[in-house]
Design a protein around this motif. Structure first.
Motif, PDB file in Angstrom:
ATOM      1  N   ARG A 105      -6.249  -9.209  -9.866  1.00 41.58           N
ATOM      2  CA  ARG A 105      -6.239  -8.871  -8.447  1.00 41.58           C
ATOM      3  C   ARG A 105      -7.090  -7.627  -8.187  1.00 41.58           C
ATOM      4  O   ARG A 105      -7.172  -6.749  -9.040  1.00 41.58           O
ATOM      5  CB  ARG A 105      -4.801  -8.591  -8.000  1.00 41.58           C
ATOM      6  CG  ARG A 105      -3.961  -9.856  -7.980  1.00 41.58           C
ATOM      7  CD  ARG A 105      -2.549  -9.562  -7.533  1.00 41.58           C
ATOM      8  NE  ARG A 105      -1.680  -9.257  -8.647  1.00 41.58           N
ATOM      9  CZ  ARG A 105      -0.374  -9.056  -8.536  1.00 41.58           C
ATOM     10  NH1 ARG A 105       0.210  -9.114  -7.356  1.00 41.58           N
ATOM     11  NH2 ARG A 105       0.361  -8.802  -9.589  1.00 41.58           N
ATOM     12  N   SER A 106      -7.713  -7.548  -7.027  1.00 46.55           N
ATOM     13  CA  SER A 106      -8.325  -6.292  -6.600  1.00 46.55           C
ATOM     14  C   SER A 106      -8.128  -6.140  -5.106  1.00 46.55           C
ATOM     15  O   SER A 106      -7.792  -7.123  -4.417  1.00 46.55           O
ATOM     16  CB  SER A 106      -9.802  -6.211  -6.977  1.00 46.55           C
ATOM     17  OG  SER A 106     -10.422  -7.442  -6.823  1.00 46.55           O
ATOM     18  N   LEU A 107      -8.278  -4.936  -4.654  1.00 50.61           N
ATOM     19  CA  LEU A 107      -8.011  -4.650  -3.252  1.00 50.61           C
ATOM     20  C   LEU A 107      -8.961  -3.562  -2.769  1.00 50.61           C
ATOM     21  O   LEU A 107      -9.163  -2.561  -3.459  1.00 50.61           O
ATOM     22  CB  LEU A 107      -6.553  -4.163  -3.107  1.00 50.61           C
ATOM     23  CG  LEU A 107      -6.140  -3.641  -1.739  1.00 50.61           C
ATOM     24  CD1 LEU A 107      -5.969  -4.786  -0.752  1.00 50.61           C
ATOM     25  CD2 LEU A 107      -4.841  -2.852  -1.839  1.00 50.61           C
ATOM     26  N   VAL A 108      -9.546  -3.760  -1.617  1.00 49.22           N
ATOM     27  CA  VAL A 108     -10.313  -2.689  -0.971  1.00 49.22           C
ATOM     28  C   VAL A 108      -9.480  -2.237   0.218  1.00 49.22           C
ATOM     29  O   VAL A 108      -9.350  -2.953   1.200  1.00 49.22           O
ATOM     30  CB  VAL A 108     -11.699  -3.193  -0.505  1.00 49.22           C
ATOM     31  CG1 VAL A 108     -12.469  -2.062   0.175  1.00 49.22           C
ATOM     32  CG2 VAL A 108     -12.487  -3.741  -1.684  1.00 49.22           C
ATOM     33  N   ALA A 109      -8.847  -1.073   0.075  1.00 50.76           N
ATOM     34  CA  ALA A 109      -7.930  -0.613   1.118  1.00 50.76           C
ATOM     35  C   ALA A 109      -8.633   0.229   2.171  1.00 50.76           C
ATOM     36  O   ALA A 109      -8.130   0.401   3.268  1.00 50.76           O
ATOM     37  CB  ALA A 109      -6.792   0.184   0.484  1.00 50.76           C
ATOM     38  N   ARG A 110      -9.811   0.763   1.802  1.00 48.83           N
ATOM     39  CA  ARG A 110     -10.480   1.654   2.751  1.00 48.83           C
ATOM     40  C   ARG A 110     -11.345   0.859   3.723  1.00 48.83           C
ATOM     41  O   ARG A 110     -11.788  -0.246   3.415  1.00 48.83           O
ATOM     42  CB  ARG A 110     -11.352   2.658   2.002  1.00 48.83           C
ATOM     43  CG  ARG A 110     -12.522   1.995   1.295  1.00 48.83           C
ATOM     44  CD  ARG A 110     -13.364   3.028   0.613  1.00 48.83           C
ATOM     45  NE  ARG A 110     -14.479   2.416  -0.087  1.00 48.83           N
ATOM     46  CZ  ARG A 110     -15.263   3.080  -0.907  1.00 48.83           C
ATOM     47  NH1 ARG A 110     -15.052   4.344  -1.148  1.00 48.83           N
ATOM     48  NH2 ARG A 110     -16.265   2.469  -1.495  1.00 48.83           N
TER      49      ARG A 110
END
Lengths: 293, 221
Positions: free
Chosen positions: B211-216
Motif C-alpha cells: 500500500r502507499s498513500l499520498v496524504a499531502r
C-alpha cells in the motif's frame, strides 16, 4: 423421504456423523456408512474436523450418495476463501449434494498443521448469506449464475455456551441469513435444553439436538474441563462412575438412548444429531435402545 | 507503535558472520520504547559485538528511523564511520531497516530485530495488538473493539462455538473478542444495535499490498 422432507414432516429425525479418514484407505468408513444406511435420515460429513487434515468432506459426501446415504456437507470457513467456498458449493450441488451445514471451523491451532494460515475470509453468518444468494442464482459479488443451486442449508448453535447471550445473538443472525435447520453442540442437561428450545421455537427453523456418547466418567470430566460449550451434569458423571469401568460405555449408551427417548417423547426437539466420534458402530445400538429402530 | 523484539543474539551472529565491521542505527521512536533500538540498546549492541571480536565504527539513534529523508540527513555527518563499516545493522523495525536499504545502496543492511505488530503499550514494555491496519475501520460498529484483531479468526458477526467461559479456544489467555464486544455494547445500552447488525464480508482489497498513500495536497505550480 429426503432429509428436508423428513424435517418438514412430524417425524423425529436422526442424523449421524461420518468422519473422513486421514489417508486413502476408506474401508472402515464405508463399513460405517453401511451400518448407518437405512437407519438415519442423513449423515454429516465433517470438514477437516478439529483442523486435522483428512479426505475432503465433498468427496466423502459423494461416496455417501453412491452408498445410498443422504449427506450433509459440513463446510467451514477455515480453509477456503470466498472464491473457493462458492466454487466448492457449486461443485457439490451438481454432484447431487443438497444439504449443507455452514460453520466457522475450529482454529488451525487445534489441529495437526499448526503453522497453516487460517483463512476465515468470511464466517458462518456470511456463508449462509452466500448460500442463500447461490440458491437465488447470484454469486456473492452479485454476478448472475448459469443455473442456481438448490441447497437446504443449516448451521450450528451452542445452547450451553457460557455466556450464552452472544451465541444467541449469532443464532438469530444465522436464522435471518437463511439457516433452515440447526444441529446443536452436544447437550446433556435435558431440562436446561428444554429452556433453550422454548426460546428457539419462536423461530421457524428445525432443531436437532446434539448427542455425544459418554464413554466413562473420565471423558465427562475431560469435556467439562476442556471442551467449550458442553457441560456434563454431575449426576451423569456419578452414574457413569457407579457403573464401574466395564459397564461405563454401556451406561453411556443408555444415557444417550434415554436422552433421545425423552427429546422425542416430550417433543422437545425435531430430532437428534448423534456424533459417535470413533464409535459409529454403536449408533444403531443407541437408536435401538431409544426405540427408534 | 510498531512492536519489535530482539533477534536471538546467536542467530544474529550467524546472519552477520561474513562481516567484520558495523555501523549501528537505532530509532528513538517505537524501537526505543520497545527496548530494542534506543540509546542503551545501541550501546549494549556495540559492546556485545566487540566482545565477539567485531568492530563497531559508529552508530546513531535516528529520530524517526522509518523516515527516509530525515534519517539520511541525520546520517550525513557520520560519513567516515559509515564508509569504514562493511555492514549496516538496523536496530528498529522492518520499515526502519528498509529506510536504511534505500539510503545505503551499496552496503548490506541487516536487521537486529523481528517486527511483530502495531501495538498499544499497556504498561512499561508490555504491548497488545489491537489494530490490524485492515484499511477499512469497523470500530464504529463493534463498540470500539476490533474483532478482526482481537479474535484469532477475525469473526465479524459474533463468537464461534469455541468460546469457553468467555475465553478463546486458541488460548485461555485471550478473552473472547465477541464477549468483550457484547459486554461493552451492553454497558453502552446498544445491545439492540448489536442484535440487528450483520456485517458484510470484508473487502480485503482495501489491504492489498503493497500500500502507499499520498496524504499531502500537491502544490500548484
Amino acid at each position: 423421504m429426503s432429509f428436508k422432507d423428513a424435517l418438514d414432516s412430524v417425524r423425529f429425525v436422526v442424523t449421524a456423523e461420518v468422519g473422513p479418514p486421514k489417508g486413502t484407505d476408506i474401508k472402515e468408513m464405508i463399513h460405517h456408512m453401511e451400518l448407518l444406511k437405512g437407519r438415519v435420515d442423513a449423515v454429516n460429513v465433517t470438514d477437516n474436523q478439529s483442523a486435522v487434515m483428512r479426505i475432503c468432506s465433498l468427496s466423502v459426501c459423494k461416496i455417501a450418495l453412491e452408498h445410498g446415504l443422504e449427506p450433509i456437507l459440513q463446510m467451514t470457513c477455515r480453509d477456503r476463501n470466498r472464491i473457493a467456498l462458492q466454487s466448492d458449493l457449486l461443485g457439490a450441488n451438481v454432484l447431487g449434494i443438497k444439504n449443507l451445514l455452514c460453520m466457522t471451523g475450529d482454529h488451525v491451532s487445534a489441529g495437526d498443521h499448526k503453522g497453516a494460515k487460517p483463512v476465515y475470509d468470511v464466517e458462518s453468518v456470511q456463508l449462509l448469506r452466500i448460500v442463500d444468494g447461490l440458491n437465488n442464482g447470484k454469486d456473492m459479488a452479485g454476478n448472475e449464475l448459469k443455473g442456481a443451486t438448490d441447497f437446504f442449508q443449516g448451521a450450528v448453535v451452542t445452547p450451553e455456551a457460557n455466556p450464552v447471550e452472544p451465541q444467541l445473538i449469532k443464532f438469530e443472525k444465522k436464522v435471518r441469513a437463511g439457516a433452515r435447520f440447526f444441529q446443536t453442540q452436544a447437550i446433556y442437561d435435558i431440562e436446561k435444553f428444554r429452556g433453550f428450545m422454548e426460546y428457539a421455537r419462536k423461530f421457524s427453523v428445525k432443531i436437532l439436538a446434539g448427542i455425544v456418547v459418554l464413554k466413562g466418567a473420565g471423558m465427562a470430566n475431560f469435556i467439562n474441563n476442556n471442551v467449550p460449550g458442553i457441560r456434563v451434569p454431575q449426576g451423569l458423571i456419578d452414574e457413569l462412575k457407579a457403573a464401574g469401568k466395564e459397564k461405563a460405555l454401556d451406561t453411556g449408551l443408555n444415557i444417550a438412548a434415554r436422552h433421545i427417548r425423552q427429546l422425542k417423547e416430550d417433543g422437545i426437539s425435531d430430532g437428534v444429531h448423534i456424533m459417535a466420534i470413533g464409535m459409529e458402530d454403536k449408533v444403531p445400538v443407541i437408536m435401538q435402545r431409544a426405540g427408534l429402530l | 507503535m510498531i512492536i519489535t523484539k530482539k533477534k536471538d543474539f546467536q542467530e544474529l551472529m550467524e546472519n552477520i558472520k561474513n562481516y567484520k565491521s558495523f555501523f549501528l542505527i537505532g530509532c528513538s521512536e517505537c524501537a526505543a520504547l520497545c527496548g530494542t533500538g534506543g540509546e542503551p540498546e545501541v550501546k549494549a549492541m556495540k559492546e556485545a559485538l566487540e566482545a565477539e571480536g567485531k568492530i563497531v565504527t559508529g552508530g546513531i539513534v535516528a529520530k524517526t528511523g522509518c523516515q527516509v529523508l530525515g534519517t539520511k540527513t541525520e546520517l550525513k555527518k557520520y560519513k567516515e564511520e559509515m564508509d569504514k563499516a562493511e555492514c549496516i545493522l538496523v536496530m528498529s523495525c522492518g520499515a526502519g531497516t528498509q529506510a536504511a536499504v534505500e539510503i545505503f545502496e551499496d552496503k548490506p543492511v541487516y536487521p537486529t530485530n523481528d517486527s511483530l505488530f502495531l501495538g498499544n503499550m499497556t504498561r512499561f514494555q508490555m504491548f497488545d495488538e489491537r489494530c490490524s491496519l485492515c484499511g477499512e475501520c469497523i470500530l464504529d460498529k463493534t463498540g470500539g473493539i476490533c474483532p478482526i484483531t482481537a479474535c484469532p479468526k477475525g469473526l465479524l458477526n459474533g463468537p464461534c462455538g469455541g468460546c469457553k467461559d468467555g475465553h478463546c479456544e486458541v488460548s485461555p489467555d485471550i478473552k473472547c473478542a465477541w464477549v468483550r464486544i457484547y459486554e461493552r455494547m451492553k454497558r453502552l445500552d446498544k445491545l439492540q444495535e448489536l442484535c440487528e447488525m450483520t456485517l458484510e464480508a470484508k473487502d480485503w482489497s482495501a489491504s492489498q499490498k503493497p500500500r502507499s498513500l499520498v496524504a499531502r495536497e500537491e502544490k500548484k505550480r
